[in-house]
Design a protein around this motif. Structure first.
Motif, PDB file in Angstrom:
ATOM      1  N   SER A  33       0.755  -1.189   0.049  1.00  0.00           N
ATOM      2  CA  SER A  33       0.170   0.048  -0.105  1.00  0.00           C
ATOM      3  C   SER A  33       0.657   1.188  -0.024  1.00  0.00           C
ATOM      4  CB  SER A  33      -1.078  -0.043   1.315  1.00  0.00           C
ATOM      5  OG  SER A  33      -1.904  -1.147   1.087  1.00  0.00           O
ATOM      6  N   TRP A  34       1.880   1.343   1.092  1.00  0.00           N
ATOM      7  CA  TRP A  34       2.505   2.624   1.066  1.00  0.00           C
ATOM      8  C   TRP A  34       3.727   2.573  -0.168  1.00  0.00           C
ATOM      9  CZ3 TRP A  34       7.749   3.408   1.198  1.00  0.00           C
ATOM     10  CH2 TRP A  34       8.507   2.417   1.781  1.00  0.00           C
ATOM     11  N   LEU A  35       4.175   1.542  -0.815  1.00  0.00           N
ATOM     12  CA  LEU A  35       4.885   1.623  -1.775  1.00  0.00           C
ATOM     13  C   LEU A  35       4.314   2.089  -2.916  1.00  0.00           C
ATOM     14  CD1 LEU A  35       7.384  -1.502  -1.551  1.00  0.00           C
ATOM     15  CD2 LEU A  35       8.004   0.859  -1.349  1.00  0.00           C
ATOM     16  N   ALA A  36       2.938   1.761  -3.302  1.00  0.00           N
ATOM     17  CA  ALA A  36       2.111   1.955  -4.396  1.00  0.00           C
ATOM     18  C   ALA A  36       1.988   3.491  -4.276  1.00  0.00           C
ATOM     19  CB  ALA A  36       0.767   1.065  -4.148  1.00  0.00           C
ATOM     20  N   GLU A  37       1.891   3.954  -3.297  1.00  0.00           N
ATOM     21  CA  GLU A  37       1.581   5.608  -3.249  1.00  0.00           C
ATOM     22  C   GLU A  37       2.872   6.248  -3.278  1.00  0.00           C
ATOM     23  OE1 GLU A  37      -1.396   8.645  -2.556  1.00  0.00           O
ATOM     24  OE2 GLU A  37      -1.453   6.528  -3.241  1.00  0.00           O
ATOM     25  N   ALA A  38       3.935   5.728  -2.838  1.00  0.00           N
ATOM     26  CA  ALA A  38       5.182   6.477  -3.213  1.00  0.00           C
ATOM     27  C   ALA A  38       5.581   6.406  -4.540  1.00  0.00           C
ATOM     28  CB  ALA A  38       6.296   5.435  -2.227  1.00  0.00           C
ATOM     29  N   LYS A  39       5.350   5.258  -5.248  1.00  0.00           N
ATOM     30  CA  LYS A  39       5.653   5.183  -6.462  1.00  0.00           C
ATOM     31  C   LYS A  39       4.676   6.215  -7.201  1.00  0.00           C
ATOM     32  CE  LYS A  39       5.604   2.185 -10.524  1.00  0.00           C
ATOM     33  NZ  LYS A  39       5.420   0.757 -11.385  1.00  0.00           N
ATOM     34  N   ARG A  40       3.477   6.305  -7.096  1.00  0.00           N
ATOM     35  CA  ARG A  40       2.494   7.440  -7.664  1.00  0.00           C
ATOM     36  C   ARG A  40       3.131   8.543  -7.646  1.00  0.00           C
ATOM     37  NH1 ARG A  40      -1.438  10.960  -6.505  1.00  0.00           N
ATOM     38  NH2 ARG A  40      -1.191  10.455  -4.172  1.00  0.00           N
ATOM     39  N   LEU A  41       3.640   9.096  -6.513  1.00  0.00           N
ATOM     40  CA  LEU A  41       4.036  10.526  -6.043  1.00  0.00           C
ATOM     41  C   LEU A  41       5.481  10.659  -6.519  1.00  0.00           C
ATOM     42  CD1 LEU A  41       2.817  10.510  -2.509  1.00  0.00           C
ATOM     43  CD2 LEU A  41       1.887  11.822  -4.304  1.00  0.00           C
ATOM     44  N   LEU A  42       6.410   9.958  -6.994  1.00  0.00           N
ATOM     45  CA  LEU A  42       7.752   9.824  -7.309  1.00  0.00           C
ATOM     46  C   LEU A  42       7.754  10.494  -8.565  1.00  0.00           C
ATOM     47  CD1 LEU A  42      10.485   9.712  -6.062  1.00  0.00           C
ATOM     48  CD2 LEU A  42      10.796   7.665  -6.831  1.00  0.00           C
ATOM     49  N   LYS A  43       8.659  11.388  -8.938  1.00  0.00           N
ATOM     50  CA  LYS A  43       8.959  11.805 -10.290  1.00  0.00           C
ATOM     51  C   LYS A  43       9.904  10.702 -11.089  1.00  0.00           C
ATOM     52  CE  LYS A  43       9.066  16.884  -9.361  1.00  0.00           C
ATOM     53  NZ  LYS A  43       9.851  18.071  -9.296  1.00  0.00           N
ATOM     54  N   PRO A  44       9.971  10.588 -12.361  1.00  0.00           N
ATOM     55  CA  PRO A  44      10.940   9.811 -13.156  1.00  0.00           C
ATOM     56  C   PRO A  44      12.217  10.202 -12.796  1.00  0.00           C
ATOM     57  CG  PRO A  44       9.073  10.718 -14.524  1.00  0.00           C
ATOM     58  CD  PRO A  44       8.924  11.284 -13.247  1.00  0.00           C
ATOM     59  N   THR A  45      12.641  11.511 -12.503  1.00  0.00           N
ATOM     60  CA  THR A  45      13.982  11.607 -12.114  1.00  0.00           C
ATOM     61  C   THR A  45      14.157  11.267 -10.710  1.00  0.00           C
ATOM     62  OG1 THR A  45      13.084  13.905 -11.672  1.00  0.00           O
ATOM     63  CG2 THR A  45      14.188  13.387 -13.864  1.00  0.00           C
ATOM     64  N   GLY A  46      13.130  10.862  -9.722  1.00  0.00           N
ATOM     65  CA  GLY A  46      13.312  10.857  -8.235  1.00  0.00           C
ATOM     66  C   GLY A  46      13.844   9.332  -7.936  1.00  0.00           C
ATOM     67  N   SER A  47      14.239   9.321  -6.669  1.00  0.00           N
ATOM     68  CA  SER A  47      14.859   8.205  -6.109  1.00  0.00           C
ATOM     69  C   SER A  47      13.928   7.964  -4.566  1.00  0.00           C
ATOM     70  CB  SER A  47      16.167   8.462  -5.833  1.00  0.00           C
ATOM     71  OG  SER A  47      17.077   8.605  -6.872  1.00  0.00           O
ATOM     72  N   MET A  48      13.954   6.686  -4.264  1.00  0.00           N
ATOM     73  CA  MET A  48      13.506   6.422  -2.944  1.00  0.00           C
ATOM     74  C   MET A  48      14.326   5.729  -2.172  1.00  0.00           C
ATOM     75  SD  MET A  48      10.203   3.476  -3.312  1.00  0.00           S
ATOM     76  CE  MET A  48       9.370   4.381  -4.692  1.00  0.00           C
ATOM     77  N   TRP A  49      14.631   5.766  -1.053  1.00  0.00           N
ATOM     78  CA  TRP A  49      15.460   5.177   0.025  1.00  0.00           C
ATOM     79  C   TRP A  49      14.764   4.663   1.050  1.00  0.00           C
ATOM     80  CZ3 TRP A  49      20.860   5.340  -1.087  1.00  0.00           C
ATOM     81  CH2 TRP A  49      21.335   6.311  -2.307  1.00  0.00           C
ATOM     82  N   VAL A  50      14.914   3.048   1.200  1.00  0.00           N
ATOM     83  CA  VAL A  50      13.849   2.408   2.051  1.00  0.00           C
ATOM     84  C   VAL A  50      14.738   1.513   3.064  1.00  0.00           C
ATOM     85  CG1 VAL A  50      12.020   1.005   2.630  1.00  0.00           C
ATOM     86  CG2 VAL A  50      12.169   2.235   0.341  1.00  0.00           C
TER      87      VAL A  50
END
Length: 308
Positions: A121-138
């Motif tokens: 759930s939270w990863l799906a929302e994070a993916k939606r919000l992240l720009k193509p130029t962005g990164s996520m650190w988990v």
């Protein structure tokens, strides 16, 4: 591992349409961007920027537009609150950073199926919000890193690197029944699809990372980082979180994959370390935290810190 209540939303909750907030052009593995200032960001958001919001990320972030954030730093519950409770008061073992106890919190104890659903759930929302130029650190440990990895693959979030954070001052194994856990896992990922994420390669190679005993000056940064978990006194001056990370760690994420003026999303803000790091690095931020007591600590820390 920041505190979040075990509220599980379905991964297919409604999405709000939105446009990227800046222009970007790709040059190899590095993206050249036109930075935006905080007042440009806040104009298109239903929630205040440069604030930690009291509430559940999955619910509140539904009001944010698609592809609107540049970097996500997520320290979710590890689902590690199992078994006996151990404690150790400050001073009984030198060199381990002060008072320590095993985390035993309701928000950190879910059945496996619910934890997987929560992660999706939270990863799906994070993916939606992240720009193509962005990164996520988990962040993660052996308790949850495998689940996070699988959930990312299910959602077609591409993992760029798996990083081992070696903690040279790790806490002892008090039971004497297993090896002392001395590392955590960090997954660096982008939203998937075309690889346009920012990577500040020259900074990773030539920057000042003298606090890391494994990083040689002028050499490529590797995927094992030697950073102590000790927090300077000012990072805990307004209160402590049971799983608080040092600000230096989040600052490294930002230095490697973001630019001044970017927007940093912190889904599980805890006492605000990642938001503090964003402010110090010249980024705007938006954080979420379910426990009002930790929101107050984060607010006090952010009011006390300056940029740079």
């Amino acid at each position: 591992m920041s505190t979040k209540a075990a509220l599980v939303a379905t991964p297919d909750q409604p999405k709000r349409k939105g446009r990227p907030r800046r222009d970007a052009t790709t040059q190899g593995s590095v993206v050249t961007v036109t930075p935006i200032m905080p007042h440009h960001i806040s104009g298109g958001f239903a929630l205040d920027v440069n604030a930690v919001h009291a509430g559940n990320f999955i619910e509140l972030a539904a009001s944010l537009p698609d592809k609107s954030v540049d970097i996500i730093i997520a320290d979710p519950p590890y689902n590690a609150s199992k078994g006996n409770i151990w404690s150790m008061q400050y001073g009984t073992l030198p060199g381990f950073g002060g008072t320590w106890q095993k985390i035993s919190e309701v928000w950190d104890d879910m059945p496996l199926d619910k934890y997987l659903a929560f992660t999706l759930s939270w990863l799906a929302e994070a993916k939606r919000l992240l720009k193509p130029t962005g990164s996520m650190w988990v962040h993660g440990t052996y308790h949850n890193a495998g689940i996070t990895n699988v959930a990312m693959q299910m959602l077609e979030i591409e993992i760029i690197n798996e990083i081992i954070w070696y903690k040279r001052n790790s806490f002892p194994n008090l039971s004497g029944r297993r090896l002392t856990a001395s590392h955590e896992t960090i997954l660096w990922a982008h939203r998937g699809g075309k690889r346009a994420y920012n990577f500040n390669y020259e900074r990773s190679k030539e920057g000042d990372f003298s606090d890391d005993q494994l990083k040689a000056p002028g050499k490529q940064m590797r995927t094992v980082w030697d950073l102590p978990n000790n927090k300077p006194r000012e990072e805990q001056a307004f209160g402590r979180h049971p799983a608080q990370k040092p600000v230096r760690l989040a600052r490294r994420f930002i230095q490697l994959s973001a630019r001044s003026g970017d927007l940093c999303l912190v889904p599980f803000a805890g006492s605000g370390s990642e938001c503090v790091a964003a402010k110090q690095e010249g980024l705007s931020f938006i954080g979420f935290e379910t426990d009002p007591a930790y929101v107050k600590i984060a607010d006090r820390r952010l009011n006390a810190v300056g940029a740079g």
